[in-house]
Design a protein around this motif. Structure first.
Motif, PDB file in Angstrom:
ATOM      1  N   LEU A 244     -58.586 -15.054  47.992  1.00 29.81           N
ATOM      2  CA  LEU A 244     -58.660 -16.135  48.306  1.00 29.81           C
ATOM      3  C   LEU A 244     -57.980 -17.358  47.832  1.00 29.81           C
ATOM      4  N   ILE A 245     -57.237 -16.709  47.139  1.00 26.72           N
ATOM      5  CA  ILE A 245     -56.237 -17.096  46.235  1.00 26.72           C
ATOM      6  C   ILE A 245     -56.258 -17.502  45.351  1.00 26.72           C
ATOM      7  N   VAL A 246     -57.131 -18.798  45.300  1.00 22.03           N
ATOM      8  CA  VAL A 246     -57.545 -19.963  44.080  1.00 22.03           C
ATOM      9  C   VAL A 246     -58.581 -19.228  43.000  1.00 22.03           C
ATOM     10  N   PRO A 247     -59.507 -17.953  43.255  1.00 24.13           N
ATOM     11  CA  PRO A 247     -60.054 -17.899  42.391  1.00 24.13           C
ATOM     12  C   PRO A 247     -60.033 -17.320  41.125  1.00 24.13           C
ATOM     13  N   PRO A 248     -58.543 -16.448  41.229  1.00 21.72           N
ATOM     14  CA  PRO A 248     -57.891 -15.980  39.863  1.00 21.72           C
ATOM     15  C   PRO A 248     -57.702 -17.351  39.324  1.00 21.72           C
ATOM     16  N   PHE A 249     -57.315 -17.581  39.761  1.00 25.19           N
ATOM     17  CA  PHE A 249     -56.511 -19.101  38.515  1.00 25.19           C
ATOM     18  C   PHE A 249     -57.464 -19.607  37.490  1.00 25.19           C
ATOM     19  N   VAL A 250     -58.533 -20.225  38.464  1.00 25.78           N
ATOM     20  CA  VAL A 250     -59.727 -21.267  38.072  1.00 25.78           C
ATOM     21  C   VAL A 250     -60.305 -19.527  36.945  1.00 25.78           C
ATOM     22  N   SER A 251     -60.190 -18.504  37.098  1.00 29.07           N
ATOM     23  CA  SER A 251     -61.051 -17.574  36.380  1.00 29.07           C
ATOM     24  C   SER A 251     -60.119 -17.811  34.818  1.00 29.07           C
ATOM     25  N   VAL A 252     -59.358 -17.344  34.999  1.00 30.64           N
ATOM     26  CA  VAL A 252     -58.105 -17.315  33.403  1.00 30.64           C
ATOM     27  C   VAL A 252     -58.131 -18.891  33.057  1.00 30.64           C
ATOM     28  N   TYR A 253     -58.158 -19.551  33.862  1.00 33.79           N
ATOM     29  CA  TYR A 253     -57.974 -21.319  32.848  1.00 33.79           C
ATOM     30  C   TYR A 253     -59.388 -21.477  32.698  1.00 33.79           C
TER      31      TYR A 253
ATOM     32  N   TYR B 276     -60.237  -6.975  17.295  1.00 31.07           N
ATOM     33  CA  TYR B 276     -59.302  -7.696  16.633  1.00 31.07           C
ATOM     34  C   TYR B 276     -58.120  -5.717  18.004  1.00 31.07           C
ATOM     35  N   ARG B 277     -56.994  -6.592  18.617  1.00 29.22           N
ATOM     36  CA  ARG B 277     -56.515  -6.713  19.143  1.00 29.22           C
ATOM     37  C   ARG B 277     -55.256  -6.605  19.439  1.00 29.22           C
ATOM     38  N   ASN B 278     -54.163  -5.053  19.707  1.00 30.44           N
ATOM     39  CA  ASN B 278     -52.739  -4.912  19.495  1.00 30.44           C
ATOM     40  C   ASN B 278     -52.435  -6.183  20.971  1.00 30.44           C
ATOM     41  N   ILE B 279     -51.652  -7.324  20.306  1.00 27.57           N
ATOM     42  CA  ILE B 279     -51.692  -8.198  21.174  1.00 27.57           C
ATOM     43  C   ILE B 279     -50.289  -7.422  22.540  1.00 27.57           C
ATOM     44  N   PHE B 280     -48.931  -6.247  21.972  1.00 28.16           N
ATOM     45  CA  PHE B 280     -49.193  -5.834  23.018  1.00 28.16           C
ATOM     46  C   PHE B 280     -49.032  -4.806  23.443  1.00 28.16           C
ATOM     47  N   LEU B 281     -49.868  -4.091  22.915  1.00 29.38           N
ATOM     48  CA  LEU B 281     -51.052  -3.261  23.299  1.00 29.38           C
ATOM     49  C   LEU B 281     -52.085  -3.643  25.351  1.00 29.38           C
ATOM     50  N   VAL B 282     -52.357  -4.794  24.167  1.00 26.64           N
ATOM     51  CA  VAL B 282     -53.054  -5.260  25.376  1.00 26.64           C
ATOM     52  C   VAL B 282     -52.099  -5.957  27.259  1.00 26.64           C
ATOM     53  N   TRP B 283     -51.326  -6.634  26.044  1.00 25.89           N
ATOM     54  CA  TRP B 283     -50.652  -7.280  27.635  1.00 25.89           C
ATOM     55  C   TRP B 283     -49.343  -6.387  28.546  1.00 25.89           C
TER      56      TRP B 283
ATOM     57  N   ILE C  44     -52.283 -23.895  29.024  1.00 27.88           N
ATOM     58  CA  ILE C  44     -50.671 -22.669  29.261  1.00 27.88           C
ATOM     59  C   ILE C  44     -51.406 -21.605  29.225  1.00 27.88           C
ATOM     60  N   GLY C  45     -52.344 -20.924  29.076  1.00 26.77           N
ATOM     61  CA  GLY C  45     -52.751 -19.321  29.893  1.00 26.77           C
ATOM     62  C   GLY C  45     -52.931 -19.453  31.063  1.00 26.77           C
ATOM     63  N   LEU C  46     -53.491 -20.780  31.937  1.00 25.31           N
ATOM     64  CA  LEU C  46     -52.678 -19.988  32.840  1.00 25.31           C
ATOM     65  C   LEU C  46     -52.138 -20.156  33.772  1.00 25.31           C
ATOM     66  N   LEU C  47     -50.255 -21.395  32.626  1.00 24.19           N
ATOM     67  CA  LEU C  47     -49.015 -21.946  33.033  1.00 24.19           C
ATOM     68  C   LEU C  47     -48.681 -20.166  33.133  1.00 24.19           C
ATOM     69  N   LEU C  48     -49.073 -18.926  31.942  1.00 25.73           N
ATOM     70  CA  LEU C  48     -48.260 -18.321  31.291  1.00 25.73           C
ATOM     71  C   LEU C  48     -48.350 -16.834  32.464  1.00 25.73           C
ATOM     72  N   THR C  49     -49.582 -17.081  33.703  1.00 26.67           N
ATOM     73  CA  THR C  49     -50.460 -15.986  34.130  1.00 26.67           C
ATOM     74  C   THR C  49     -48.977 -15.929  35.524  1.00 26.67           C
ATOM     75  N   PHE C  50     -48.113 -16.809  35.693  1.00 23.55           N
ATOM     76  CA  PHE C  50     -47.396 -16.977  36.479  1.00 23.55           C
ATOM     77  C   PHE C  50     -45.244 -16.571  35.366  1.00 23.55           C
TER      78      PHE C  50
END
Length: 140
Positions: free
Chosen positions: A69-78, A15-22, A101-107
């Motif tokens: 390669l641009i794409v792999p990070p987004f695939v991984s986050v998804y 269990y982690r504090n979300i603001f510390l993580v982010w 939603i997680g993918l969109l939040l990366t932006f």
């Protein structure tokens, strides 16, 4: 239940504090903490439910070197969001984590880490805040 009648179990994550993580730890560590967190979250998905197949090192490589390669990070986050939803199911919860939603939040200021940790914390809350690595029962 396993064929022998024993319940299926997995190991709890942290269990982690979300603001510390982010925000806080990534700022203090110049971004290194985010990679450590990303590794741990993906490892925790495998540790909670062995049916979730993931290599945490490959996940981290996808969001670091894969960025060339641009794409792999987004695939991984998804895929990480999909694994968190699967973890919620394994914990007997209705999955609320949305990989899209997680993918969109990366932006949006990399808010995916805050969102994903919030979704993970719901799992650990459901189990009564177990110690990291403690065995917990899984649903079907």
């Amino acid at each position: 239940m396993h064929p022998g009648g024993s319940p299926v179990t997995g190991r709890a994550g942290k269990y982690r504090n979300i603001f510390l993580v982010w925000l806080v730890w990534p700022l203090i560590t110049l971004g290194i903490y985010h990679l450590v967190w990303y590794y741990k979250v993906n490892r925790e998905s495998r540790d909670l439910d062995r049916r979730i197949e993931v290599d945490p090192v490959v996940s981290v490589l996808a969001v670091t070197l894969g960025a060339l390669l641009i794409v792999p990070p987004f695939v991984s986050v998804y895929k990480t969001g999909a694994r968190i939803a699967r973890m919620q199911q394994s914990a007997g919860m209705q999955p609320t984590c949305s990989p899209l939603i997680g993918l969109l939040l990366t932006f949006a200021l990399s808010l995916h880490s805050l969102y994903y940790q919030h979704e993970l914390n719901q799992i650990w809350e459901r189990y009564g805040y177990p110690a990291e690595g403690q065995e917990v029962p899984l649903a079907g």
